[in-house]
Design a protein around this motif. Sequence first.
Motif, PDB file in Angstrom:
ATOM      1  N   CYS A   1      50.445  53.386  -8.118  1.00  0.00           N
ATOM      2  CA  CYS A   1      50.837  54.126  -6.922  1.00  0.00           C
ATOM      3  C   CYS A   1      50.462  55.594  -7.085  1.00  0.00           C
ATOM      4  N   GLY A   2      49.365  55.975  -6.476  1.00  0.00           N
ATOM      5  CA  GLY A   2      49.013  57.384  -6.404  1.00  0.00           C
ATOM      6  C   GLY A   2      48.121  57.887  -7.511  1.00  0.00           C
ATOM      7  N   TYR A   3      48.412  57.535  -8.748  1.00  0.00           N
ATOM      8  CA  TYR A   3      47.696  58.152  -9.859  1.00  0.00           C
ATOM      9  C   TYR A   3      46.364  57.456 -10.131  1.00  0.00           C
ATOM     10  N   THR A   4      45.516  58.126 -10.921  1.00  0.00           N
ATOM     11  CA  THR A   4      44.183  57.619 -11.247  1.00  0.00           C
ATOM     12  C   THR A   4      44.262  56.718 -12.465  1.00  0.00           C
ATOM     13  N   SER A   5      43.656  55.550 -12.363  1.00  0.00           N
ATOM     14  CA  SER A   5      43.599  54.601 -13.476  1.00  0.00           C
ATOM     15  C   SER A   5      42.188  54.048 -13.562  1.00  0.00           C
ATOM     16  N   GLY A   6      41.926  53.294 -14.611  1.00  0.00           N
ATOM     17  CA  GLY A   6      40.582  52.747 -14.704  1.00  0.00           C
ATOM     18  C   GLY A   6      40.272  52.090 -16.024  1.00  0.00           C
ATOM     19  N   LEU A   7      38.965  51.937 -16.267  1.00  0.00           N
ATOM     20  CA  LEU A   7      38.455  51.303 -17.473  1.00  0.00           C
ATOM     21  C   LEU A   7      37.295  52.122 -18.029  1.00  0.00           C
ATOM     22  N   LEU A   8      37.189  52.137 -19.341  1.00  0.00           N
ATOM     23  CA  LEU A   8      36.026  52.676 -20.035  1.00  0.00           C
ATOM     24  C   LEU A   8      35.258  51.507 -20.632  1.00  0.00           C
ATOM     25  N   LEU A   9      33.976  51.411 -20.327  1.00  0.00           N
ATOM     26  CA  LEU A   9      33.142  50.296 -20.766  1.00  0.00           C
ATOM     27  C   LEU A   9      31.978  50.822 -21.596  1.00  0.00           C
ATOM     28  N   ASP A  10      31.881  50.392 -22.839  1.00  0.00           N
ATOM     29  CA  ASP A  10      30.714  50.698 -23.662  1.00  0.00           C
ATOM     30  C   ASP A  10      29.653  49.648 -23.378  1.00  0.00           C
ATOM     31  N   ILE A  11      28.510  50.075 -22.834  1.00  0.00           N
ATOM     32  CA  ILE A  11      27.471  49.152 -22.378  1.00  0.00           C
ATOM     33  C   ILE A  11      26.196  49.380 -23.170  1.00  0.00           C
ATOM     34  N   ASP A  12      25.700  48.307 -23.741  1.00  0.00           N
ATOM     35  CA  ASP A  12      24.429  48.321 -24.457  1.00  0.00           C
ATOM     36  C   ASP A  12      23.343  47.910 -23.466  1.00  0.00           C
ATOM     37  N   GLY A  13      22.489  48.859 -23.079  1.00  0.00           N
ATOM     38  CA  GLY A  13      21.471  48.543 -22.084  1.00  0.00           C
ATOM     39  C   GLY A  13      20.454  49.643 -21.949  1.00  0.00           C
ATOM     40  N   THR A  14      19.661  49.560 -20.898  1.00  0.00           N
ATOM     41  CA  THR A  14      18.618  50.532 -20.595  1.00  0.00           C
ATOM     42  C   THR A  14      18.905  51.162 -19.241  1.00  0.00           C
ATOM     43  N   ASP A  15      18.008  52.048 -18.809  1.00  0.00           N
ATOM     44  CA  ASP A  15      18.179  52.663 -17.495  1.00  0.00           C
ATOM     45  C   ASP A  15      18.205  51.624 -16.383  1.00  0.00           C
ATOM     46  N   GLU A  16      17.547  50.478 -16.608  1.00  0.00           N
ATOM     47  CA  GLU A  16      17.472  49.441 -15.579  1.00  0.00           C
ATOM     48  C   GLU A  16      18.675  48.498 -15.593  1.00  0.00           C
ATOM     49  N   THR A  17      19.559  48.653 -16.554  1.00  0.00           N
ATOM     50  CA  THR A  17      20.718  47.769 -16.622  1.00  0.00           C
ATOM     51  C   THR A  17      21.557  47.894 -15.362  1.00  0.00           C
ATOM     52  N   GLY A  18      21.772  46.766 -14.686  1.00  0.00           N
ATOM     53  CA  GLY A  18      22.537  46.770 -13.444  1.00  0.00           C
ATOM     54  C   GLY A  18      24.033  46.718 -13.683  1.00  0.00           C
ATOM     55  N   ILE A  19      24.747  47.430 -12.844  1.00  0.00           N
ATOM     56  CA  ILE A  19      26.207  47.463 -12.901  1.00  0.00           C
ATOM     57  C   ILE A  19      26.721  47.281 -11.481  1.00  0.00           C
ATOM     58  N   GLU A  20      27.606  46.316 -11.303  1.00  0.00           N
ATOM     59  CA  GLU A  20      28.203  46.118  -9.984  1.00  0.00           C
ATOM     60  C   GLU A  20      29.717  46.098 -10.118  1.00  0.00           C
ATOM     61  N   VAL A  21      30.349  46.977  -9.350  1.00  0.00           N
ATOM     62  CA  VAL A  21      31.806  47.076  -9.332  1.00  0.00           C
ATOM     63  C   VAL A  21      32.295  46.542  -7.999  1.00  0.00           C
ATOM     64  N   ALA A  22      33.256  45.634  -8.037  1.00  0.00           N
ATOM     65  CA  ALA A  22      33.844  45.085  -6.813  1.00  0.00           C
ATOM     66  C   ALA A  22      35.357  45.151  -6.922  1.00  0.00           C
ATOM     67  N   LEU A  23      36.010  45.662  -5.882  1.00  0.00           N
ATOM     68  CA  LEU A  23      37.472  45.744  -5.862  1.00  0.00           C
ATOM     69  C   LEU A  23      38.022  45.249  -4.544  1.00  0.00           C
ATOM     70  N   THR A  24      39.151  44.585  -4.654  1.00  0.00           N
ATOM     71  CA  THR A  24      39.929  44.154  -3.499  1.00  0.00           C
ATOM     72  C   THR A  24      41.338  44.681  -3.680  1.00  0.00           C
ATOM     73  N   SER A  25      41.897  45.276  -2.642  1.00  0.00           N
ATOM     74  CA  SER A  25      43.248  45.820  -2.783  1.00  0.00           C
ATOM     75  C   SER A  25      44.187  45.226  -1.747  1.00  0.00           C
ATOM     76  N   ASP A  26      45.437  45.105  -2.159  1.00  0.00           N
ATOM     77  CA  ASP A  26      46.542  44.778  -1.259  1.00  0.00           C
ATOM     78  C   ASP A  26      47.524  45.937  -1.322  1.00  0.00           C
ATOM     79  N   VAL A  27      47.949  46.399  -0.179  1.00  0.00           N
ATOM     80  CA  VAL A  27      48.876  47.521  -0.144  1.00  0.00           C
ATOM     81  C   VAL A  27      50.275  47.032   0.177  1.00  0.00           C
ATOM     82  N   ILE A  28      51.236  47.763  -0.343  1.00  0.00           N
ATOM     83  CA  ILE A  28      52.620  47.494   0.021  1.00  0.00           C
ATOM     84  C   ILE A  28      52.807  48.070   1.415  1.00  0.00           C
ATOM     85  N   ALA A  29      52.914  47.161   2.381  1.00  0.00           N
ATOM     86  CA  ALA A  29      52.761  47.557   3.770  1.00  0.00           C
ATOM     87  C   ALA A  29      54.071  47.721   4.506  1.00  0.00           C
TER      88      ALA A  29
END
Length: 750
Positions: free
Chosen positions: A620-648
């Motif tokens: 609720c409100g504050y910033t959270s997340g993940l740190l990911l160490d990725i072994d790759g090159t400039d061409e390495t693809g990354i896709e982030v997808a999020l779905t949220s439900d709010v307390i309505a």
Amino acid sequence: MSESMDPIGLAERESESVGGARLLDAEDAVAGEFGCWRLVFVVGEVGLESGGIVRIGTDSDTDWELPQVHDAGGADYLSVRGPDGAELATQVVDLTAVNLVNTGRALVEGEEVLVTFGDTSGGGPGARSQTFIEPRRYFWIEVDVDGSGDFVPISARPELSVVGGDAVRLVVVAPSDAAADEDFRISVKAEDRWGNPANAYRGTVSISGAGIAVGTDEIEFDDECGGVVWIDGCRITETGEHRVVARDADAGLEGVSNPIVATETQSQLHLYWGDPHGGQVVDPYKIGDFFQYARDVAGIHFAGFQRNDPAISTGAYDVQQKAEREHYEPGRFVSLPGYEWSATTDRGGHHNVYFRRFDQELRRSAHADHIDDWDLETDLPHVREMHAEFRYSDVVVTPHVGGIAADLQYHEPAIEPALEITSTHGQFEWFLRESIERNYKMGFIGGSDCYTGRPGDDQPGHQLRRYQKAGLTGVYATELTLDAVLAGMKARRVYATSGVRIVAAVSADGHMMGSEFSTAASPEISVKILGAGPLERVELFRGLELIHCEEMSPGRSENRVRVTWEGASRETSYSGVVWDGSVTTSGGSIKNVEKIRFDSPRSEVTESSDSGVSWSYWGCGYTSGLLLDIDGTDETGIEVALTSDVIASSQYGDHGKDGARRITFAAADRVRIPTTLGSLVNGPRRVELGQLDRAVAVEMAPEPGPQRVEFSVADDSPRPGINPYWVRVTQSDMEKAWTSPVFVDYVAPV
């Protein structure tokens, strides 16, 4: 009256004639762990007629897992076994109560009913206990003999202790300032994964700290310390900024203290830490434990016990006032007398009331049904009446969001110097912004608003209504007394943090935070920050306008990606967001995953592999997340997808009998961000979701910055009139601080 005051006012009616009870399992419950607890109810001389009910509950607003009755082989199975020929139905009312309904023959004196919480006989693991410690966790039992609705409590309540689990970290608490001519104390807490003192921990801990003489090289955790060791007689040996390190090399545990500012002579103002909105417990005889935890475990300097006023009986308030007096120790600990004025939002919402003297009259917003009604005429039903009553007194009042949000259209400057913007409910920067938009001269504070009896360092546990660890308030005061602490609050010499002891000093032309002064010149804002960890950025605001930002990171990682999300659901209470998300990679692999601010145990990484990570998160409100160490090159693809439900909105209480309350959910954001490692080198990818700061960002992780920054900014374009200058501090771990403004009245030259 019994040792434990009955929460609905029936203590004077307790009787041995309705029955008794005992626990068969005497071992302590370990917080957050599975166990099995067998309770025997013995029918009293009046018997239990067909239709009678035995209610087994607790006085704690607990996060003990809800019992289930359908799967004997599953977790948290509740079984009930009566005497031969008896038929007892089981109704799980809520987290705090279970009804045993006699649907068969009458039970007679001496017959026994075995109730097993976490029955393992079917192969289940037991029941998960609550995540917070509690020296006396009662099984509160009352009996409705004939089903008439007249419940009578038994005389003796079985109890057990909930204790901390295994130590996973060391936490070191030190004063934020110290002078060469004074002794001070530091504490070292062995902490379990839920934030409790790990009282079973036995270890030898080495203590070190440059510039500080702690009087010992090592300390021992023994049977008597309860997981916390205090070291007296510490002194600084050189001025500057220092930290104390505690380390158990054998167990792999380490902790570093908050920063200590060491000076040659004592300052006129000291920085003290507290939890003015320390929350509440139902049983007033546990208020002493509440203050002892604040002082001896959390190591804070002041705390307020803030019970919702409709629920405070006259007897309970007497017990509270006695505990406040007994635990007040000037120079060591300040117990703030007061209560939570708890009207609904349409009548002003929740406000914390603090008295600068002990033994003051309780002026409620309303009386709950079970509270004595002889003093109904003393109620203050609307915030306008509360303001009028206290306007010319020495009372200090702070509005907050918490359980029911305060309505900031109502404000009394004479007694409302600050508002609470962070607690276990969440972080509410919208509340801060609203006060500035309304041109109020208010400071910012933090607290816990907890129910667990752990003021100063509470954690959210599994509760649906709590999302993050407790906030803290820093106050600059002349001394550690009741009057001085509240004088500092009234002068707005306060600031809020997300729970860490960041040292923040902000002034304008020499006037410190909270001050108000006039000038015809461009003001110069001076900022000094000492982080409790590496700093990421320090932002200076004039009102709601960002006028300067110190970016503290020396650079960006080459292979570490940071994914963050933030924001709330609505401008009121219970405004959390549930984020379900994933990161997938192509042409590269994920080598390591670290969580950022996964405060709630409901938040977890659900899957993790070389090619992807999934999570479910509550916040609720504050910033959270993940740190990911990725072994790759400039061409390495990354896709982030999020779905949220709010307390309505709210759900209905008491199975639909009572009005709407608590929590329901509504589908909200759906977002996908495709990118590559090479693209992220050029800058973050951020999507603003349009509501209450909700946003998702993907970026190369900033390298940790220094823990100290000091700078000055001359504002060459102040607005004619009041200019509130305040600072927001963000650490690399997303811990934050918000300083109260300096209010500069700029008189434009003619």
